[in-house]
Design an enzyme around this catalytic site. Structure first.
Site, mmCIF file in Angstrom:
data_model
loop_
_atom_site.group_PDB
_atom_site.id
_atom_site.type_symbol
_atom_site.label_atom_id
_atom_site.label_comp_id
_atom_site.label_asym_id
_atom_site.label_seq_id
_atom_site.Cartn_x
_atom_site.Cartn_y
_atom_site.Cartn_z
ATOM 1 N N ASP A 136 -27.814 5.479 133.625
ATOM 2 C CA ASP A 136 -28.234 4.809 134.544
ATOM 3 C C ASP A 136 -27.157 3.875 135.096
ATOM 4 O O ASP A 136 -27.294 2.961 135.543
ATOM 5 C CB ASP A 136 -29.460 4.124 134.486
ATOM 6 N N GLU A 140 -36.889 8.278 141.656
ATOM 7 C CA GLU A 140 -36.253 7.051 141.122
ATOM 8 C C GLU A 140 -35.088 6.812 141.849
ATOM 9 O O GLU A 140 -34.471 7.285 142.677
ATOM 10 C CB GLU A 140 -36.096 7.465 139.622
HETATM 11 C C1 6LW Z 1 -34.838 5.174 134.829
HETATM 12 C C2 6LW Z 1 -34.940 6.022 135.677
HETATM 13 C C3 6LW Z 1 -34.376 7.133 135.092
HETATM 14 O O1 6LW Z 1 -35.274 3.841 135.123
HETATM 15 O O2 6LW Z 1 -34.843 7.101 133.863
HETATM 16 O O3 6LW Z 1 -32.933 9.016 135.050
HETATM 17 C C4 6LW Z 1 -35.091 5.716 133.746
HETATM 18 N N1 6LW Z 1 -33.654 7.927 135.397
HETATM 19 O O4 6LW Z 1 -34.261 6.018 137.071
HETATM 20 C C5 6LW Z 1 -34.911 5.262 132.309
HETATM 21 O O5 6LW Z 1 -33.554 5.300 132.290
#
Ligand code: 6LW
Length: 497
Positions: free
Chosen positions: A14, A174
């Protein structure tokens, strides 16, 4: 010049990036590990050096008894008016907060909590306003990127939280980040989930609240159609502009162990991909919207050489930067010296979601030889390849009924098995683990003889088996019901081939 991806190897998921003058700063998520949120700096986007962590004090982050892959989720780093801000979610306590510092090499503030839920918080500063966004579902389960304005001095929410975009239809919306580029607002997100379908999408508007017009060719970046390619799961990125005006994306991805073996155990890592704006103000990314492992670029001078550290020892690493603990450690159980570490075991085993006596460094590449001289006084002490409490391989020395023995233990879900035991003449031995893409091999070296205890497949420590968001950490640990003295670890070496 040519550079290789990933640009930061091992479990550093991330990524978020900001730039101050000619230096880039990058942060990553850290889940149940402490200190939380590693920070890196770079002058060229290729060579990254870890300079510290944002969450170094217990008061900044609650990690007591949190589940593996709970705790500190995706962070965002931004710089405004002389201050760095890092915002993240403690997913176990369901709290979004930010910390700030004026000295990136120093300590960060106590957390300021923001009264907006969801995960993957991000900040966008414009004039005297601070926009705060995160991704969440409403009471009816409708997902969206929610945004409000906050008072940056306190974190107090000033406006109602509104949905500003719902993505392009992929699952797990996300990682929202808002930018103003050439007068337009760009909202970039991840969709598809952080697995093989991961992708980056974006939309554009002339207001920070939208309405956002999606890019017609979303996803702008994904490796989901590159079957059999080493790099998979690219997504969750942040944009940055270099000094020459070029745009880049730092984002996560992972390396599968083999062409047709869809497993990854090194965690999600950091990748660098070129971003190019067209004359209509839409951008594309990478090689036809994919991220490759080798990138030939004329945007970075040939003078820049990608250097990779291949050899890690106690002497050439720093305890407070390269190493990490599981949840909040009891410092009484650790004696950290320049060339050794002494650990005192407790009744907390590696199988508990608590804080065993454990100090670890990430496994950063597939091919490695890891070794350490371990001298045990009580109970058990050794090296663990640790994915989570239910998935770890241990090579350790322990006290036997009479004398000492070395054990190879595999812990794969409900199968917890000591695969081999070898009696030792004394309480000291050199433990050696040889790693490649597919196997770990466990050896003991005593009196110049190397004895193979056994092998274990890397895939059983992978995310595809264990689930979760982390990667393998090479941990030094001690365990014992009634440890009275400390076991000693010297001569640690981890060499990547
Ligand atoms: C994070 C989300 C994700 O908060 O996985 O790949 C979650 N993206 O954005 C945990 O890393």
């Amino acid at each position: 010049m040519k550079y290789n991806n990933p640009v930061v190897k091992g479990f550093y998921p991330d990524p978020s990036v900001c730039k101050v003058e000619d230096t880039y700063y990058l942060v990553c998520s850290s889940f149940q590990y402490f200190p939380g949120v590693p920070i890196f700096e770079s002058k060229d986007l290729i060579n990254w050096k870890q300079i510290g962590h944002c969450l170094t004090r217990k008061s900044q982050v609650q990690l007591e008894n949190i589940n593996s892959s709970g705790g500190v989720f995706a962070p965002t780093i931004r710089y405004n008016n002389g201050r760095f801000y890092m915002t993240t979610t403690n997913n176990t306590t369901n709290q979004n907060f930010f910390v700030w510092t004026e000295d990136i090499y120093g300590e960060w503030s106590e957390p300021m909590y923001v009264d907006q839920g969801g995960i993957d918080p991000s900040l966008y500063f414009e004039e005297d306003k601070t926009y705060f966004m995160s991704t969440m579902g409403d009471d009816k389960g409708v997902n969206g990127i929610y945004q409000c304005e906050i008072e940056i001095e306190s974190g107090r929410r000033l406006t109602e939280s509104k949905v500003i975009w719902q993505g392009s239809g992929g699952r797990y919306l996300e990682s929202p980040h808002l930018y103003k580029i050439n007068g337009s607002y760009y909202l970039m997100v991840a969709e598809g989930g952080t697995e093989y379908g991961h992708m980056v999408t974006y939309a554009r508007s002339n207001s920070p609240y939208g309405p956002f017009e999606p890019y017609a060719n979303n996803p702008v970046l994904t490796n989901r159609n590159l079957g059999g390619y080493e790099i998979q799961g690219v997504g969750h990125g942040d944009l940055i502009q270099d000094n020459s005006g070029n745009w880049w994306m730092l984002h996560l991805g992972f390396r599968q162990i083999d062409k047709w073996a869809m497993f990854h155990h090194l965690g999600r890592e950091v990748f660098l991909t070129e971003v190019t704006f067209d004359e209509d103000g839409w951008f594309t990314a990478g090689h036809n919207g994919t991220t490759l492992n080798t990138v030939d670029t004329d945007r970075i001078s040939d003078q820049v050489i990608q250097k990779e550290k291949k050899f890690y020892t106690f002497e050439n690493t720093e305890w407070d930067k390269d190493w990490c603990y599981l949840r909040h450690p009891n410092s009484d159980n650790y004696i950290l010296k320049e060339d050794s570490v002494k650990l005192k075991g407790t009744e907390v085993t590696l199988d508990k979601t608590a804080s065993p006596t454990f100090i670890g460094i990430r496994q950063m590449d597939f091919n490695a030889v890891i070794s350490c001289d371990v001298s045990v006084t009580d109970g058990e002490a050794g090296i663990t390849l640790y994915m989570d409490e239910n998935h770890h391989y241990d090579l350790a020395i322990r006290k036997a009924n009479s004398g000492f023995e070395v054990i190879e233990r595999l812990n794969i879900g409900d199968v917890k098995s000591i695969e081999n035991i070898i009696a030792l003449e004394n309480s000291k031995a050199s433990l050696v683990i040889d790693a490649n893409n597919n196997y770990y091999s466990f050896y003991i070296k005593a009196e110049d003889k190397e004895i193979l205890l056994g092998t274990a497949q890397t895939r059983y420590l992978s995310t595809e088996v264990a689930c979760g968001f982390t990667g393998v950490i090479i941990g030094l640990y001690a365990y014992g019901e009634s440890y009275t003295s400390y076991s000693q670890f010297t001569n640690f070496k981890c060499e990547y081939k």
